[in-house]
Write a protein that holds these residues in place. Structure first.
Motif, PDB file in Angstrom:
ATOM      1  N   GLY A 166      -2.173  -5.409  -1.773  1.00 24.29           N
ATOM      2  CA  GLY A 166      -1.962  -4.134  -1.081  1.00 24.29           C
ATOM      3  C   GLY A 166      -1.540  -3.029  -2.028  1.00 24.29           C
ATOM      4  O   GLY A 166      -1.819  -1.857  -1.796  1.00 24.29           O
ATOM      5  N   MET A 167      -0.879  -3.385  -3.099  1.00 22.61           N
ATOM      6  CA  MET A 167      -0.499  -2.405  -4.121  1.00 22.61           C
ATOM      7  C   MET A 167      -1.705  -2.053  -4.999  1.00 22.61           C
ATOM      8  O   MET A 167      -1.959  -0.891  -5.293  1.00 22.61           O
ATOM      9  CB  MET A 167       0.623  -2.980  -4.989  1.00 22.61           C
ATOM     10  CG  MET A 167       1.041  -2.098  -6.132  1.00 22.61           C
ATOM     11  SD  MET A 167       2.355  -2.824  -7.131  1.00 22.61           S
ATOM     12  CE  MET A 167       1.509  -4.147  -7.958  1.00 22.61           C
ATOM     13  N   LEU A 168      -2.453  -3.057  -5.403  1.00 23.66           N
ATOM     14  CA  LEU A 168      -3.555  -2.865  -6.337  1.00 23.66           C
ATOM     15  C   LEU A 168      -4.734  -2.100  -5.726  1.00 23.66           C
ATOM     16  O   LEU A 168      -5.295  -1.203  -6.367  1.00 23.66           O
ATOM     17  CB  LEU A 168      -4.034  -4.233  -6.844  1.00 23.66           C
ATOM     18  CG  LEU A 168      -5.148  -4.229  -7.880  1.00 23.66           C
ATOM     19  CD1 LEU A 168      -4.650  -3.628  -9.183  1.00 23.66           C
ATOM     20  CD2 LEU A 168      -5.666  -5.630  -8.101  1.00 23.66           C
ATOM     21  N   LEU A 169      -5.109  -2.440  -4.503  1.00 28.04           N
ATOM     22  CA  LEU A 169      -6.311  -1.862  -3.902  1.00 28.04           C
ATOM     23  C   LEU A 169      -6.244  -0.336  -3.753  1.00 28.04           C
ATOM     24  O   LEU A 169      -7.130   0.363  -4.255  1.00 28.04           O
ATOM     25  CB  LEU A 169      -6.620  -2.549  -2.575  1.00 28.04           C
ATOM     26  CG  LEU A 169      -7.956  -2.176  -1.947  1.00 28.04           C
ATOM     27  CD1 LEU A 169      -9.118  -2.598  -2.838  1.00 28.04           C
ATOM     28  CD2 LEU A 169      -8.087  -2.837  -0.579  1.00 28.04           C
ATOM     29  N   PRO A 170      -5.204   0.231  -3.119  1.00 26.53           N
ATOM     30  CA  PRO A 170      -5.169   1.699  -3.004  1.00 26.53           C
ATOM     31  C   PRO A 170      -5.036   2.393  -4.359  1.00 26.53           C
ATOM     32  O   PRO A 170      -5.595   3.467  -4.565  1.00 26.53           O
ATOM     33  CB  PRO A 170      -3.942   1.989  -2.144  1.00 26.53           C
ATOM     34  CG  PRO A 170      -3.473   0.700  -1.616  1.00 26.53           C
ATOM     35  CD  PRO A 170      -4.124  -0.396  -2.391  1.00 26.53           C
ATOM     36  N   TRP A 171      -4.310   1.768  -5.277  1.00 23.35           N
ATOM     37  CA  TRP A 171      -4.152   2.342  -6.609  1.00 23.35           C
ATOM     38  C   TRP A 171      -5.503   2.440  -7.297  1.00 23.35           C
ATOM     39  O   TRP A 171      -5.859   3.486  -7.838  1.00 23.35           O
ATOM     40  CB  TRP A 171      -3.173   1.479  -7.394  1.00 23.35           C
ATOM     41  CG  TRP A 171      -2.939   1.875  -8.809  1.00 23.35           C
ATOM     42  CD1 TRP A 171      -2.899   3.138  -9.333  1.00 23.35           C
ATOM     43  CD2 TRP A 171      -2.691   0.994  -9.899  1.00 23.35           C
ATOM     44  NE1 TRP A 171      -2.633   3.082 -10.673  1.00 23.35           N
ATOM     45  CE2 TRP A 171      -2.497   1.779 -11.047  1.00 23.35           C
ATOM     46  CE3 TRP A 171      -2.589  -0.390 -10.012  1.00 23.35           C
ATOM     47  CZ2 TRP A 171      -2.223   1.225 -12.298  1.00 23.35           C
ATOM     48  CZ3 TRP A 171      -2.307  -0.931 -11.249  1.00 23.35           C
ATOM     49  CH2 TRP A 171      -2.131  -0.130 -12.378  1.00 23.35           C
ATOM     50  N   ARG A 172      -6.283   1.391  -7.245  1.00 24.56           N
ATOM     51  CA  ARG A 172      -7.596   1.397  -7.894  1.00 24.56           C
ATOM     52  C   ARG A 172      -8.599   2.287  -7.153  1.00 24.56           C
ATOM     53  O   ARG A 172      -9.451   2.904  -7.783  1.00 24.56           O
ATOM     54  CB  ARG A 172      -8.131  -0.036  -8.027  1.00 24.56           C
ATOM     55  CG  ARG A 172      -7.332  -0.861  -9.027  1.00 24.56           C
ATOM     56  CD  ARG A 172      -7.304  -0.148 -10.372  1.00 24.56           C
ATOM     57  NE  ARG A 172      -6.481  -0.823 -11.342  1.00 24.56           N
ATOM     58  CZ  ARG A 172      -6.879  -1.113 -12.576  1.00 24.56           C
ATOM     59  NH1 ARG A 172      -8.080  -0.792 -12.991  1.00 24.56           N
ATOM     60  NH2 ARG A 172      -6.041  -1.712 -13.397  1.00 24.56           N
ATOM     61  N   ILE A 173      -8.497   2.375  -5.849  1.00 21.92           N
ATOM     62  CA  ILE A 173      -9.356   3.301  -5.102  1.00 21.92           C
ATOM     63  C   ILE A 173      -9.038   4.732  -5.524  1.00 21.92           C
ATOM     64  O   ILE A 173      -9.942   5.536  -5.769  1.00 21.92           O
ATOM     65  CB  ILE A 173      -9.198   3.113  -3.575  1.00 21.92           C
ATOM     66  CG1 ILE A 173      -9.830   1.787  -3.145  1.00 21.92           C
ATOM     67  CG2 ILE A 173      -9.817   4.285  -2.809  1.00 21.92           C
ATOM     68  CD1 ILE A 173      -9.539   1.387  -1.710  1.00 21.92           C
ATOM     69  N   SER A 174      -7.766   5.048  -5.634  1.00 27.53           N
ATOM     70  CA  SER A 174      -7.349   6.373  -6.088  1.00 27.53           C
ATOM     71  C   SER A 174      -7.864   6.657  -7.503  1.00 27.53           C
ATOM     72  O   SER A 174      -8.356   7.753  -7.793  1.00 27.53           O
ATOM     73  CB  SER A 174      -5.820   6.480  -6.061  1.00 27.53           C
ATOM     74  OG  SER A 174      -5.385   7.645  -6.693  1.00 27.53           O
ATOM     75  N   SER A 194       0.809  -1.228   0.000  1.00 21.95           N
ATOM     76  CA  SER A 194       0.000   0.000   0.000  1.00 21.95           C
ATOM     77  C   SER A 194       0.834   1.265   0.000  1.00 21.95           C
ATOM     78  O   SER A 194       0.512   2.234  -0.692  1.00 21.95           O
ATOM     79  CB  SER A 194      -0.913   0.032   1.232  1.00 21.95           C
ATOM     80  OG  SER A 194      -1.815  -1.026   1.199  1.00 21.95           O
ATOM     81  N   VAL A 195       1.892   1.260   0.781  1.00 24.64           N
ATOM     82  CA  VAL A 195       2.677   2.489   0.953  1.00 24.64           C
ATOM     83  C   VAL A 195       3.798   2.601  -0.087  1.00 24.64           C
ATOM     84  O   VAL A 195       3.922   3.602  -0.768  1.00 24.64           O
ATOM     85  CB  VAL A 195       3.256   2.568   2.385  1.00 24.64           C
ATOM     86  CG1 VAL A 195       4.148   3.768   2.546  1.00 24.64           C
ATOM     87  CG2 VAL A 195       2.126   2.597   3.405  1.00 24.64           C
ATOM     88  N   VAL A 196       4.583   1.550  -0.221  1.00 30.14           N
ATOM     89  CA  VAL A 196       5.768   1.628  -1.085  1.00 30.14           C
ATOM     90  C   VAL A 196       5.439   1.384  -2.556  1.00 30.14           C
ATOM     91  O   VAL A 196       5.835   2.154  -3.426  1.00 30.14           O
ATOM     92  CB  VAL A 196       6.852   0.622  -0.608  1.00 30.14           C
ATOM     93  CG1 VAL A 196       8.053   0.634  -1.529  1.00 30.14           C
ATOM     94  CG2 VAL A 196       7.263   0.920   0.823  1.00 30.14           C
ATOM     95  N   PHE A 197       4.703   0.328  -2.846  1.00 33.04           N
ATOM     96  CA  PHE A 197       4.476  -0.055  -4.236  1.00 33.04           C
ATOM     97  C   PHE A 197       3.324   0.698  -4.897  1.00 33.04           C
ATOM     98  O   PHE A 197       3.363   0.959  -6.092  1.00 33.04           O
ATOM     99  CB  PHE A 197       4.250  -1.564  -4.337  1.00 33.04           C
ATOM    100  CG  PHE A 197       5.493  -2.376  -4.136  1.00 33.04           C
ATOM    101  CD1 PHE A 197       6.246  -2.802  -5.218  1.00 33.04           C
ATOM    102  CD2 PHE A 197       5.938  -2.703  -2.866  1.00 33.04           C
ATOM    103  CE1 PHE A 197       7.399  -3.542  -5.041  1.00 33.04           C
ATOM    104  CE2 PHE A 197       7.088  -3.444  -2.673  1.00 33.04           C
ATOM    105  CZ  PHE A 197       7.827  -3.863  -3.770  1.00 33.04           C
ATOM    106  N   ALA A 198       2.288   1.029  -4.161  1.00 36.31           N
ATOM    107  CA  ALA A 198       1.137   1.707  -4.762  1.00 36.31           C
ATOM    108  C   ALA A 198       1.437   3.172  -5.078  1.00 36.31           C
ATOM    109  O   ALA A 198       0.926   3.712  -6.059  1.00 36.31           O
ATOM    110  CB  ALA A 198      -0.077   1.613  -3.847  1.00 36.31           C
ATOM    111  N   TYR A 199       2.244   3.807  -4.272  1.00 31.50           N
ATOM    112  CA  TYR A 199       2.486   5.252  -4.418  1.00 31.50           C
ATOM    113  C   TYR A 199       2.932   5.665  -5.827  1.00 31.50           C
ATOM    114  O   TYR A 199       2.324   6.556  -6.420  1.00 31.50           O
ATOM    115  CB  TYR A 199       3.483   5.733  -3.358  1.00 31.50           C
ATOM    116  CG  TYR A 199       3.752   7.207  -3.456  1.00 31.50           C
ATOM    117  CD1 TYR A 199       2.822   8.133  -3.005  1.00 31.50           C
ATOM    118  CD2 TYR A 199       4.922   7.684  -4.040  1.00 31.50           C
ATOM    119  CE1 TYR A 199       3.052   9.494  -3.112  1.00 31.50           C
ATOM    120  CE2 TYR A 199       5.164   9.027  -4.156  1.00 31.50           C
ATOM    121  CZ  TYR A 199       4.232   9.939  -3.685  1.00 31.50           C
ATOM    122  OH  TYR A 199       4.452  11.281  -3.807  1.00 31.50           O
TER     123      TYR A 199
END
Length: 166
Positions: A138-146, A73-78
Motif C-alpha cells: 500500500g505504501m509502494l503502489l501509490p508512491w510509484r504511481i505518483s 497508502s495514506v500515512v506511509f506513502a505520503y
C-alpha cells in the motif's frame, strides 16, 4: 518456544536489512537516469508476494487487509511521494536526491517496527507478516504511481538531444 523467537528475530533482521537495502539502492539510483521500467518493476515484482495468501496460516480478514493497505497508502506513502522529484539533465531524467528522504525512510522503519511489535501481540507472527506485506504494498503502489505520472509529465517536456555526426 524457541522456534517463534527465532522466527521473530529473522523477521526483524529481514525488515532492517530490507530497509537499509532500499535506502542504499535509492541513494545510488539518483546517479543514474530513470526509465519507466525502473519505476514500475518494484510494485510488479512485489505483487508476486500475494501468493503467500495461498497458505492458510497467512490469511487475514479482508477488513484487516483493506485497513493495512489504506494505512500504507495514506500515512506511509505520503512522505515518500512528497520527497520524490525528478529533474532533467541533458535530455535524461534523474530522481532528485532529497536530504529528507533517508530520514523519512528511517522514521518510517521505526514506526513500522513499533507497530509490528504491537500488532504481533494480538495476532500470529504469520498474520502480522501478511498485514505488513499489504501495508508495504500500500505504501509502494501509490508512491510509484505518483513517480510514473511525474516522470511522464517531465518526459513530455524534455528535449532528447540529437547526436552529432562527426
Amino acid at each position: 518456544m524457541p522456534t517463534t523467537s527465532y522466527l521473530h528475530m529473522i523477521l526483524l533482521l529481514g525488515s532492517l536489512g530490507a530497509a537499509l537495502g532500499v535506502t542504499f539502492i535509492r541513494l545510488r539510483a539518483a546517479n543514474k537516469p530513470v526509465n519507466v521500467m525502473k519505476i514500475i518493476m518494484p510494485p510488479l515484482g512485489m505483487s508476486t508476494g500475494f501468493l503467500m495468501f495461498l497458505a492458510p496460516m497467512m490469511r487475514i480478514p479482508v477488513s484487516w487487509a483493506l485497513c493495512a493497505f489504506l494505512v500504507g497508502s495514506v500515512v506511509f506513502a505520503y512522505p515518500l511521494i512528497r520527497t520524490s522529484r525528478f529533474h532533467s539533465i541533458n535530455g535524461h531524467i534523474y530522481l532528485r536526491r532529497s536530504k529528507a528522504f533517508v530520514w523519512i525512510l528511517l522514521l518510517l522503519l521505526v514506526v513500522r517496527l513499533s507497530l509490528h511489535e504491537y500488532i504481533e501481540s494480538y495476532v500470529t507472527t504469520f498474520q502480522t507478516a501478511a498485514i505488513f506485506f499489504i501495508l508495504a504494498f500500500g505504501m509502494l503502489l501509490p508512491w510509484r504511481i505518483s513517480m510514473y505520472i511525474q516522470f511522464r509529465k517531465l518526459q513530455a517536456h524534455t528535449e532528447i538531444p540529437i547526436p552529432k555526426n562527426g
